[in-house]
Write a protein that holds these residues in place. Structure first.
Motif, PDB file in Angstrom:
ATOM      1  N   ALA A   1       0.827  -1.211   0.000  1.00  0.00           N
ATOM      2  CA  ALA A   1       0.000   0.000   0.000  1.00  0.00           C
ATOM      3  C   ALA A   1       0.860   1.259   0.000  1.00  0.00           C
ATOM      4  O   ALA A   1       0.413   2.321  -0.414  1.00  0.00           O
ATOM      5  CB  ALA A   1      -0.916   0.000   1.220  1.00  0.00           C
ATOM      6  N   THR A   2       2.096   1.160   0.489  1.00  0.00           N
ATOM      7  CA  THR A   2       2.947   2.349   0.570  1.00  0.00           C
ATOM      8  C   THR A   2       3.600   2.698  -0.756  1.00  0.00           C
ATOM      9  O   THR A   2       4.075   3.801  -0.936  1.00  0.00           O
ATOM     10  CB  THR A   2       4.065   2.141   1.616  1.00  0.00           C
ATOM     11  N   ASN A   3       3.612   1.786  -1.666  1.00  0.00           N
ATOM     12  CA  ASN A   3       4.331   2.028  -2.899  1.00  0.00           C
ATOM     13  C   ASN A   3       3.548   1.421  -4.062  1.00  0.00           C
ATOM     14  O   ASN A   3       3.233   0.227  -4.056  1.00  0.00           O
ATOM     15  CB  ASN A   3       5.722   1.394  -2.791  1.00  0.00           C
ATOM     16  N   ALA A   4       3.225   2.225  -5.045  1.00  0.00           N
ATOM     17  CA  ALA A   4       2.466   1.729  -6.198  1.00  0.00           C
ATOM     18  C   ALA A   4       3.266   0.680  -6.962  1.00  0.00           C
ATOM     19  O   ALA A   4       2.696  -0.270  -7.512  1.00  0.00           O
ATOM     20  CB  ALA A   4       2.108   2.893  -7.120  1.00  0.00           C
ATOM     21  N   ARG A   5       4.587   0.834  -6.968  1.00  0.00           N
ATOM     22  CA  ARG A   5       5.418  -0.149  -7.675  1.00  0.00           C
ATOM     23  C   ARG A   5       5.342  -1.516  -6.993  1.00  0.00           C
ATOM     24  O   ARG A   5       5.318  -2.549  -7.643  1.00  0.00           O
ATOM     25  CB  ARG A   5       6.857   0.335  -7.752  1.00  0.00           C
ATOM     26  N   ASN A   6       5.333  -1.527  -5.653  1.00  0.00           N
ATOM     27  CA  ASN A   6       5.200  -2.781  -4.922  1.00  0.00           C
ATOM     28  C   ASN A   6       3.883  -3.473  -5.265  1.00  0.00           C
ATOM     29  O   ASN A   6       3.836  -4.701  -5.405  1.00  0.00           O
ATOM     30  CB  ASN A   6       5.282  -2.546  -3.408  1.00  0.00           C
ATOM     31  N   ALA A   7       2.822  -2.681  -5.365  1.00  0.00           N
ATOM     32  CA  ALA A   7       1.518  -3.254  -5.711  1.00  0.00           C
ATOM     33  C   ALA A   7       1.561  -3.851  -7.116  1.00  0.00           C
ATOM     34  O   ALA A   7       1.030  -4.952  -7.344  1.00  0.00           O
ATOM     35  CB  ALA A   7       0.433  -2.190  -5.619  1.00  0.00           C
ATOM     36  N   ALA A   8       2.199  -3.185  -8.046  1.00  0.00           N
ATOM     37  CA  ALA A   8       2.313  -3.699  -9.417  1.00  0.00           C
ATOM     38  C   ALA A   8       3.187  -4.954  -9.442  1.00  0.00           C
ATOM     39  O   ALA A   8       2.869  -5.928 -10.148  1.00  0.00           O
ATOM     40  CB  ALA A   8       2.886  -2.626 -10.335  1.00  0.00           C
ATOM     41  N   ASP A   9       4.279  -4.935  -8.653  1.00  0.00           N
ATOM     42  CA  ASP A   9       5.145  -6.116  -8.587  1.00  0.00           C
ATOM     43  C   ASP A   9       4.404  -7.310  -7.993  1.00  0.00           C
ATOM     44  O   ASP A   9       4.580  -8.442  -8.446  1.00  0.00           O
ATOM     45  CB  ASP A   9       6.391  -5.820  -7.735  1.00  0.00           C
ATOM     46  N   LEU A  10       3.609  -7.042  -6.957  1.00  0.00           N
ATOM     47  CA  LEU A  10       2.843  -8.114  -6.321  1.00  0.00           C
ATOM     48  C   LEU A  10       1.848  -8.715  -7.308  1.00  0.00           C
ATOM     49  O   LEU A  10       1.714  -9.940  -7.396  1.00  0.00           O
ATOM     50  CB  LEU A  10       2.112  -7.589  -5.081  1.00  0.00           C
ATOM     51  N   LYS A  11       1.184  -7.850  -8.067  1.00  0.00           N
ATOM     52  CA  LYS A  11       0.220  -8.356  -9.055  1.00  0.00           C
ATOM     53  C   LYS A  11       0.920  -9.178 -10.127  1.00  0.00           C
ATOM     54  O   LYS A  11       0.463 -10.261 -10.494  1.00  0.00           O
ATOM     55  CB  LYS A  11      -0.539  -7.201  -9.705  1.00  0.00           C
ATOM     56  N   ALA A  12       2.065  -8.696 -10.609  1.00  0.00           N
ATOM     57  CA  ALA A  12       2.806  -9.424 -11.646  1.00  0.00           C
ATOM     58  C   ALA A  12       3.306 -10.770 -11.122  1.00  0.00           C
ATOM     59  O   ALA A  12       3.187 -11.801 -11.806  1.00  0.00           O
ATOM     60  CB  ALA A  12       3.982  -8.582 -12.140  1.00  0.00           C
ATOM     61  N   ALA A  13       3.817 -10.791  -9.889  1.00  0.00           N
ATOM     62  CA  ALA A  13       4.309 -12.047  -9.307  1.00  0.00           C
ATOM     63  C   ALA A  13       3.164 -13.023  -9.064  1.00  0.00           C
ATOM     64  O   ALA A  13       3.298 -14.232  -9.319  1.00  0.00           O
ATOM     65  CB  ALA A  13       5.055 -11.759  -8.005  1.00  0.00           C
ATOM     66  N   SER A  14       2.038 -12.515  -8.593  1.00  0.00           N
ATOM     67  CA  SER A  14       0.863 -13.376  -8.370  1.00  0.00           C
ATOM     68  C   SER A  14       0.342 -13.941  -9.680  1.00  0.00           C
ATOM     69  O   SER A  14      -0.049 -15.118  -9.746  1.00  0.00           O
ATOM     70  CB  SER A  14      -0.248 -12.587  -7.665  1.00  0.00           C
TER      71      SER A  14
END
Length: 199
Positions: free
Chosen positions: A91-104
């Motif tokens: 939630a703190t970083n939009a890039r982390n959210a995008a990385d999480l979605k890509a990894a999932s």
């Protein structure tokens, strides 16, 4: 609605329907076989399908043993990647959210591929087992009538064996739960039929 859209969306239904109608036409024009007598008694149902359920459980375990060594290592890596990204706050970083979605998404795609591989192995083993003689419909057939060429033609006997192998392979590939559901559905049907009040 364009015709191509209807065909693209419903092509499995249209192809299977056309195939079924073709089979009926061939049967009506050339084969004209009499029906086979299948004897299904409720008290025998579980016992006759028990070998099929046992074989299905063995196939399920064999598929796990065959597929796991070659697919589990990569799945573990992908799961660790997802866990590592989850450990940081997406939630703190939009890039982390995008990385999480890509990894999932990569993990889900890999699991989907693994399911397809497992199904292919399961279907192959199921066909071999049903060809070896563990079958669903055969135990219920009147063997004397099936082998009597005055009653049943050799072509019908061969066709029955082929259909039995295909149906049995489908049930075996579906796992032991699929066979238990067939037994439960049949016993429920018979129980409901007996329980209906006679008018």
């Amino acid at each position: 609605m364009p015709l191509t859209f209807v065909f693209n969306k419903n092509w499995p239904l249209l192809v299977s329907g056309a195939l079924a109608l073709s089979c009926v036409a061939v049967f009506g024009a050339y084969l004209k076989w009499d029906g086979l007598s299948l004897t299904v008694r409720l008290q025998d149902l579980s016992g006759l399908l028990a070998p099929l359920a046992f074989a299905s459980a063995v196939i399920e375990r064999a598929v796990q043993i065959i597929v796991s060594p070659w697919r589990d290592a990569e799945a573990s890596k992908l799961e660790k990647a997802v866990s590592a990204i989850k450990d940081t706050d997406p939630a703190t970083n939009a890039r982390n959210a995008a990385d999480l979605k890509a990894a999932s998404d990569r993990l889900d795609e890999y699991r989907g591929d693994t399911q397809q591989v497992a199904f292919g192995v399961s279907l192959t083993l199921s066909i071999l087992v049903s060809m070896a003689g563990v079958r669903a419909l055969g135990p219920f057939a009147d063997v004397a009538r099936l082998n009597n060429h005055a009653v049943t033609t050799p072509g019908q006997h061969l066709f029955f064996l082929c259909v039995d192998v295909v149906v049995s392979a489908g049930l075996l590939a579906g796992g032991a739960d699929a066979i238990h559901s067939v037994v439960n559905a049949a016993t429920s049907f018979f129980d409901n039929t007996v329980a209906k009040p006679k008018t």
